[in-house]
Motif scaffolding. Sequence first.
Motif, PDB file in Angstrom:
ATOM      1  N   CYS A  60       6.705  34.079 -47.748  1.00  0.00           N
ATOM      2  CA  CYS A  60       8.121  33.952 -47.372  1.00  0.00           C
ATOM      3  C   CYS A  60       8.292  33.824 -45.868  1.00  0.00           C
ATOM      4  O   CYS A  60       9.309  33.333 -45.409  1.00  0.00           O
ATOM      5  CB  CYS A  60       8.915  35.153 -47.856  1.00  0.00           C
ATOM      6  N   GLY A  61       7.346  34.315 -45.086  1.00  0.00           N
ATOM      7  CA  GLY A  61       7.538  34.297 -43.644  1.00  0.00           C
ATOM      8  C   GLY A  61       6.698  33.243 -42.958  1.00  0.00           C
ATOM      9  O   GLY A  61       7.212  32.303 -42.367  1.00  0.00           O
ATOM     10  N   TYR A  62       5.392  33.392 -43.073  1.00  0.00           N
ATOM     11  CA  TYR A  62       4.517  32.590 -42.239  1.00  0.00           C
ATOM     12  C   TYR A  62       4.348  31.174 -42.752  1.00  0.00           C
ATOM     13  O   TYR A  62       4.332  30.228 -41.968  1.00  0.00           O
ATOM     14  CB  TYR A  62       3.153  33.264 -42.095  1.00  0.00           C
ATOM     15  N   ALA A  63       4.219  31.028 -44.098  1.00  0.00           N
ATOM     16  CA  ALA A  63       3.975  29.690 -44.638  1.00  0.00           C
ATOM     17  C   ALA A  63       5.126  28.739 -44.312  1.00  0.00           C
ATOM     18  O   ALA A  63       4.883  27.631 -43.814  1.00  0.00           O
ATOM     19  CB  ALA A  63       3.713  29.768 -46.136  1.00  0.00           C
ATOM     20  N   PRO A  64       6.406  29.124 -44.540  1.00  0.00           N
ATOM     21  CA  PRO A  64       7.489  28.204 -44.147  1.00  0.00           C
ATOM     22  C   PRO A  64       7.508  27.927 -42.653  1.00  0.00           C
ATOM     23  O   PRO A  64       7.770  26.795 -42.221  1.00  0.00           O
ATOM     24  CB  PRO A  64       8.765  28.944 -44.562  1.00  0.00           C
ATOM     25  N   LEU A  65       7.187  28.968 -41.866  1.00  0.00           N
ATOM     26  CA  LEU A  65       7.201  28.791 -40.409  1.00  0.00           C
ATOM     27  C   LEU A  65       6.161  27.767 -39.979  1.00  0.00           C
ATOM     28  O   LEU A  65       6.459  26.825 -39.234  1.00  0.00           O
ATOM     29  CB  LEU A  65       6.926  30.138 -39.755  1.00  0.00           C
ATOM     30  N   THR A  66       4.928  27.932 -40.480  1.00  0.00           N
ATOM     31  CA  THR A  66       3.887  26.978 -40.080  1.00  0.00           C
ATOM     32  C   THR A  66       4.219  25.591 -40.607  1.00  0.00           C
ATOM     33  O   THR A  66       4.008  24.595 -39.907  1.00  0.00           O
ATOM     34  CB  THR A  66       2.509  27.406 -40.612  1.00  0.00           C
ATOM     35  N   ALA A  67       4.776  25.534 -41.827  1.00  0.00           N
ATOM     36  CA  ALA A  67       5.135  24.216 -42.369  1.00  0.00           C
ATOM     37  C   ALA A  67       6.171  23.550 -41.479  1.00  0.00           C
ATOM     38  O   ALA A  67       6.075  22.360 -41.177  1.00  0.00           O
ATOM     39  CB  ALA A  67       5.666  24.374 -43.792  1.00  0.00           C
ATOM     40  N   ILE A 106       6.706  24.089 -38.276  1.00  0.00           N
ATOM     41  CA  ILE A 106       6.108  23.699 -36.996  1.00  0.00           C
ATOM     42  C   ILE A 106       5.312  22.408 -37.165  1.00  0.00           C
ATOM     43  O   ILE A 106       5.409  21.474 -36.357  1.00  0.00           O
ATOM     44  CB  ILE A 106       5.207  24.830 -36.458  1.00  0.00           C
ATOM     45  N   ILE A 107       4.544  22.345 -38.261  1.00  0.00           N
ATOM     46  CA  ILE A 107       3.729  21.148 -38.476  1.00  0.00           C
ATOM     47  C   ILE A 107       4.622  19.930 -38.675  1.00  0.00           C
ATOM     48  O   ILE A 107       4.379  18.849 -38.137  1.00  0.00           O
ATOM     49  CB  ILE A 107       2.790  21.363 -39.681  1.00  0.00           C
ATOM     50  N   LYS A 108       5.726  20.131 -39.412  1.00  0.00           N
ATOM     51  CA  LYS A 108       6.630  19.006 -39.668  1.00  0.00           C
ATOM     52  C   LYS A 108       7.235  18.487 -38.364  1.00  0.00           C
ATOM     53  O   LYS A 108       7.245  17.292 -38.093  1.00  0.00           O
ATOM     54  CB  LYS A 108       7.738  19.480 -40.614  1.00  0.00           C
ATOM     55  N   ILE A 109       7.709  19.435 -37.551  1.00  0.00           N
ATOM     56  CA  ILE A 109       8.340  19.025 -36.286  1.00  0.00           C
ATOM     57  C   ILE A 109       7.323  18.340 -35.378  1.00  0.00           C
ATOM     58  O   ILE A 109       7.598  17.298 -34.780  1.00  0.00           O
ATOM     59  CB  ILE A 109       8.957  20.256 -35.590  1.00  0.00           C
ATOM     60  N   SER A 110       6.121  18.919 -35.308  1.00  0.00           N
ATOM     61  CA  SER A 110       5.159  18.323 -34.378  1.00  0.00           C
ATOM     62  C   SER A 110       4.673  16.972 -34.886  1.00  0.00           C
ATOM     63  O   SER A 110       4.366  16.085 -34.087  1.00  0.00           O
ATOM     64  CB  SER A 110       3.988  19.273 -34.120  1.00  0.00           C
ATOM     65  N   THR A 111       4.636  16.772 -36.218  1.00  0.00           N
ATOM     66  CA  THR A 111       4.286  15.448 -36.719  1.00  0.00           C
ATOM     67  C   THR A 111       5.368  14.438 -36.345  1.00  0.00           C
ATOM     68  O   THR A 111       5.090  13.304 -35.965  1.00  0.00           O
ATOM     69  CB  THR A 111       4.143  15.471 -38.257  1.00  0.00           C
ATOM     70  N   LYS A 112       6.621  14.901 -36.449  1.00  0.00           N
ATOM     71  CA  LYS A 112       7.731  14.000 -36.104  1.00  0.00           C
ATOM     72  C   LYS A 112       7.685  13.633 -34.634  1.00  0.00           C
ATOM     73  O   LYS A 112       8.048  12.531 -34.251  1.00  0.00           O
ATOM     74  CB  LYS A 112       9.056  14.690 -36.426  1.00  0.00           C
ATOM     75  N   LEU A 113       7.288  14.618 -33.783  1.00  0.00           N
ATOM     76  CA  LEU A 113       7.297  14.374 -32.347  1.00  0.00           C
ATOM     77  C   LEU A 113       6.008  13.734 -31.870  1.00  0.00           C
ATOM     78  O   LEU A 113       5.846  13.486 -30.687  1.00  0.00           O
ATOM     79  CB  LEU A 113       7.524  15.684 -31.598  1.00  0.00           C
TER      80      LEU A 113
END
Lengths: 671, 221
Positions: free
Chosen positions: A625-632, A634-641
Amino acid sequence: MPLPLLLSLSMILLAIGLYAILASRRASCSRQIYGISLVICVILLGMALTHLLNAAAPVTLTLPLGLPWLGAHFRLDALSAFFLIVVNLGGAVASLFALGYGQHEPAPGRVLPFYPAFLADMNLVLLADDAFTFLFAWEFMSLSSWALVMAHHREPANARAGYLYLVMACLGTLALLLAFGLLAGANGGYDFATIRTVEMTPGLAALALILALIGTGSKAGLVPLHVWLPLAHPAAPSHVSALMSGVMTKVAVYGFIRIVFDLLGEPVAWWWGGLVLALGGITAVLGVLYALMQHDLKRLLAYHTVENIGIIFIGLGLALAFQSNQMYASAALALTAALFHVLNHSLFKSLLFMGTGAVLTATGERDMERLGGLIHPMPWTALAFLIGAAAISALPPLNGFVSEWLTFQAILLTPELPQWLLKFLAPAAGALLALSAALAAACFVKAFGITFLGRPRSPAAAKAQETDRYSLAALFSLAALCLLAGILPGLVVDGLSPAVGLLNGGAQLPAQQSQPWLTLVPVADVKSSYNGLLVLLFMALSGIFAAVSIHRFASNSVRRSPAWDCGFPNASPAAQYTAGSFAQPIRRVFGSVVFQAREHVTMPPPGDGRAAQFAVQLRDPVWDCGYAPLTAAIIKISTKLNYLQYLTIRQYLSLVFGALVLLLLGIALWR
Amino acid sequence: MHSLEFDIAHFLAGSMVVISLLLLYQDRLYALLKVFALHSLALTLAVGWQAYIQEAHHLYVTAGIALIFKAIVIPAALYRIVRRLGIHRTLEVVGGVGRDMLAGAALVALAILVMLPVTAGTDAVAREDLAFALAVVLLGLLLMVNRHNAVSLVIGFMSLENGLVLAAAGARGMPLAVEISVAFSVLIALIVIGIFLFRIRERFDSVDMQAMDAFRGERRR
């Protein structure tokens, strides 16, 4: 002048760390390093003890180091003296243990340089009296312990643990950095004496509290910031695990106490206490539930560290709640309970980790499912481990009971609090505390029973041998301290009172020395009292009585019969209770909700020769509930950027230009 | 202090902004280099005048550095590079001159809007100088952004740096060591950029940045 001596001893520790880099190839180096560490820790321990027991006035020292306009401030007061005792007691015993245990280290060059540096850094954190020195020592402590976690870096699990630890340590230090920035106020006075005088608005003070909770909680292992701890603590060599779990988490607790109770001054709002209390309760129960699901002995102990940090934070939260309502006598009780538990946990957790280290050297196994029957080859280790397990399970007359009992006494005073939410929250936290104590007992029945009783489950466990004398001396000195603190709690409480008074506006518990028969009376005679000596006496007498009467009245004749003959003659060791089967009832009750535990039984059809299989699947709610959504995210945003990595020079320049113009426009419009 | 001294300082700093705007619409390389030399000359005069009215003798050194390096050595070196390389002499403007000039005027207005309120209460000379210096910096950036040609990129960078020196001269008490090191770093930049221009020309037969982009190995999908 104790302070220059304390500092120079810490410097000697750092220096022998440097020496170890040069000399670690020599065989005698390990003994030298641990021997010197032992001696220095004992001296530091003695000095801190004298300072605390004499209730000496704080001493300060400013050295022209660090930031040029700030200098390095150091201060020794009752609080830092108490934590110095905890750190150096743990350090001394760990060094003693390592005199024997360190001989088995496959890569001494990766451990020896960092071990004394780690000890020195923890001492420096406790002595620091300005934000820069504190953060510097804190970060150094993180890095040296990270290096120790990575000592056996070729194992992929350790590399992952080290990475996670580093990330969480950076996050914690960032939060602390921001917290100190808030505390220093607009004028930027970063020495603690100036910070104490700064008046903060309630909103900023609350923000500083939350940042301090994140910063120190991530190091101490407060849920949900604990994820690194059960991975990193077991990865280090066992005496370092003992230090990290037993001592370094206490340095984090010290950081929290120093910031919140000392530097922030009086708590402004009552919800501060409620927040810390709730976090502590959740941490305690989740920690022990995680521990119950574990079959790796060291990881189980690491999860218990999470649980005990929760208990300490329950005490601290109660103290905050009482202080915000000006109930200083009750706050003194809660603080005493928390600090007492700090000491206790450092004792028995170090003991248990070192006992595990002894088992690990003897068998090469950490997995309980492959141990068993070790009480026969390793009777002394088993006895010491049993004492530690009883202490952590809060059984009288050992020390764990006293501090948890004191915490409960503080909870019993909460109905006097005026806020209704706290009136409800505190008993709820009490219930969580009681639940976690019971579950901890169950967990240590499992840990001791599966590891030391029954029959060996692997050839390695069958061939185990008793550990060396140094290790045993370390184990039994800790076991003796656990017993002593349990039967003479009044002395410890009296020793703690200068530190409690320092944090509590001078209010402390009544002196316990005047009580007859070493009884502990925290509030009033009529309300509650505890006498560890009496309990010990009663247990000894009834034990002797039972033994005598059994031997007297029972039959003397020896009867022999097949073992485990419940329909399975000549059963293999695999027919014994396992750690997994022992934990199954609790897994069914709590695990199916908290961990979404699912059990899969694969039964081959009749005629199929394959073995039946049983698998348990657990999910980590904090991670899910905490870390997995957070890392997901972050990865999504950094892929977009990511496309920003592939712009032309002109586009980069335009980016800079645009940003500059935008900022200037902001300034022009805002004013 | 609306004296002649202030007026001259104002005039010299203002002329740098005007020359920056001139740089924006040059469409021939040699003309661009000459206007840049003029820009540096104006900087020399402005800094020299500051040295005179502030009675700060080290600023004469700064002015000397500006004169020798920025007004003479760098334009001459670039002139030589352009001739040796035989670079295509006309420059394409990305947007169009009219749009560029409008953007430049807006940037000057922005610089004045930002700087004058921020520096309220300080010395009037320093205020004007800072506002003009920011304008020169922004115009230099605009020049860098709006051109495809690598040489005009260099000129944009150099004129931006002139703006920085102007700001430094206007503020009292800037140590000489800082100015000398800035001047030195610009010289280093010229050498590096010069070498790169040769290399780029060797590889791609062009110093047009668009041509270079086409050769980049990693393209985003």
